[in-house]
Design an enzyme around this catalytic site. Sequence first.
Site, PDB file in Angstrom:
ATOM      1  CD  GLN A   1     -30.716 -59.833 -37.584  1.00 59.74           C
ATOM      2  OE1 GLN A   1     -31.665 -60.182 -38.269  1.00 59.74           O
ATOM      3  NE2 GLN A   1     -30.311 -58.592 -37.505  1.00 59.74           N
ATOM      4  CE  LYS A   2     -39.208 -64.716 -36.743  1.00 54.94           C
ATOM      5  NZ  LYS A   2     -39.961 -64.422 -37.973  1.00 54.94           N
TER       6      LYS A   2
END
Lengths: 349, 185
Positions: free
Chosen positions: B70-71
């Site tokens: 995830q970012k």
Amino acid sequence: MEDDEPSHEGFATETLDPALQKKHHDMLERLSARHQSLKSDSHDSSFSSSTLDSTSSFLSRFADSKRSVESRIAESRLASSSSADSSKVKSDLSDISLAIDNLEKLLAENSYFLPSYEVRSSLKAVSDLKQSLEILSGELIPKKKFSFKSKSSSRKPESKPAEIQKLNVISPPKLPVRDSPGFRNKHGETLVKSFKGSSIGEFTLSDLDSCQVKLMGTVNALFLHRLRNCSVYTGPVIGSILIDDVEDCVLVLASHQIRIHCARKSDFYLRVRSRPIVEDCNGVRFAPYCLDYEGIEEDLKTAGLEEETGNWANVDDFLWLRAVQSPNWSVLPEEDRVSSVSISGDGDY
Amino acid sequence: MGLLSIIRKIKKKEKEMRILMVGLDNSGKTTIVLKINGEDTSVISPTLGFNIKTISYQKYTLNIWDVGGQKTIRSYWRNYFEQTDGLIWVVDSSDLRRLDDCKMELDNLLKEERLAGSSLLILANKQDIQGALTPEEIGKVLNLESMDKSRHWKIVGCSAYTGEGLLEGFDWLVQDIASRIYMLD
């Protein structure tokens, strides 16, 4: 050492038995022999090799060599002004260079016992000699011979732009553009699609505004990107759903995995086998899946989603890692939930 | 040099390899690890943090670090770079929209000095999905040919869903690392 020995022995006889005494004596003899051999060794080496044993002897030898190099530099300068025999000048210069190298080597070999001040000052002397030799050769040898130096100095700044150029060449890649199946760039439409009997693996909803989307049947992957004020009803997705940038939407989704990025003011009705996640979301609410269409039971079974898992409420917020409830999402109160949504394939395919 | 030879000796004794697995979110990293270890892949939540899996592979022990993509947690990848023998970059071949993100993150990763000596396996995952890009197409998008010549790399198409291609990829990676560290003993 020999002078000390009688007193040692006298002392030893009082305290040690004869065997130990003999041992003691032997050891002293060995020590003295070793001392002698060391002495003669170091004596020899000061003549035979360049390894010297004392600072002062090193310094005097270093100073001699240094003076001789200096005088040879001076000589060469004088000689060159009278005679212009370039080959002789060249061989003289290389001899001097060799002498400086030897001086440097002498310093390196003896640096282990020299005080650090002497090492530093000697190093400085060597580099001074090198410099004056360089100046001399610059004066004596025509500039053409010296092109080597100017070349090497000009090459250095050149190499950097070359590297940068190389990087620039690498950076712009050309992406092969291929559109996957999907609905894109629509406004105010009802979009219906059935995956029954199709071989579609992945489907994309992108840049939709005020649309109603109905997807029936199973698909492997679903991508939702930039939706505004939309209602999305989908049959079960076998793989994963990736949602990025939705606002003011109602989404009814079932999948193995659901990831929600950048969603605002939206309601999600989910059935998920694993825990759904939110990232950069705000004002999103969750409720259980509530979709119905003809044949949905079979599709749910195909996707392994026939049972409610309760995971719709087990949301992980990647920007809220504390034990208390994240402020970014909430459970949709039951009174606000829509009742079961029924869709059918009566729209355009 | 001394430290390196000590590390080599320790690793030689244990026949261990440290493998770092990264890639964008939704690319299938955790599913790949579980699949290759013969575990159930039907319920896998997006990885919040990381998983470590130690598996025996041929005569080696692989320590696989599967780090979430995830970012928000990509910036923590750097914490896992140390002593990495093999790097696996997983690509969702069906996610055409984010391929440029994928390329950018990979490029950033390969600039990392601590990963300079590690072998790179690129898994073009989700080949089972109709419409996914082929490994050749992914290779072109990621511009792999322009990679540093000293890097050992290979791209393999795979499906964590069916398991296809995973063994081919891991075989190559393990052999490549073994030939570097253990000199094929």
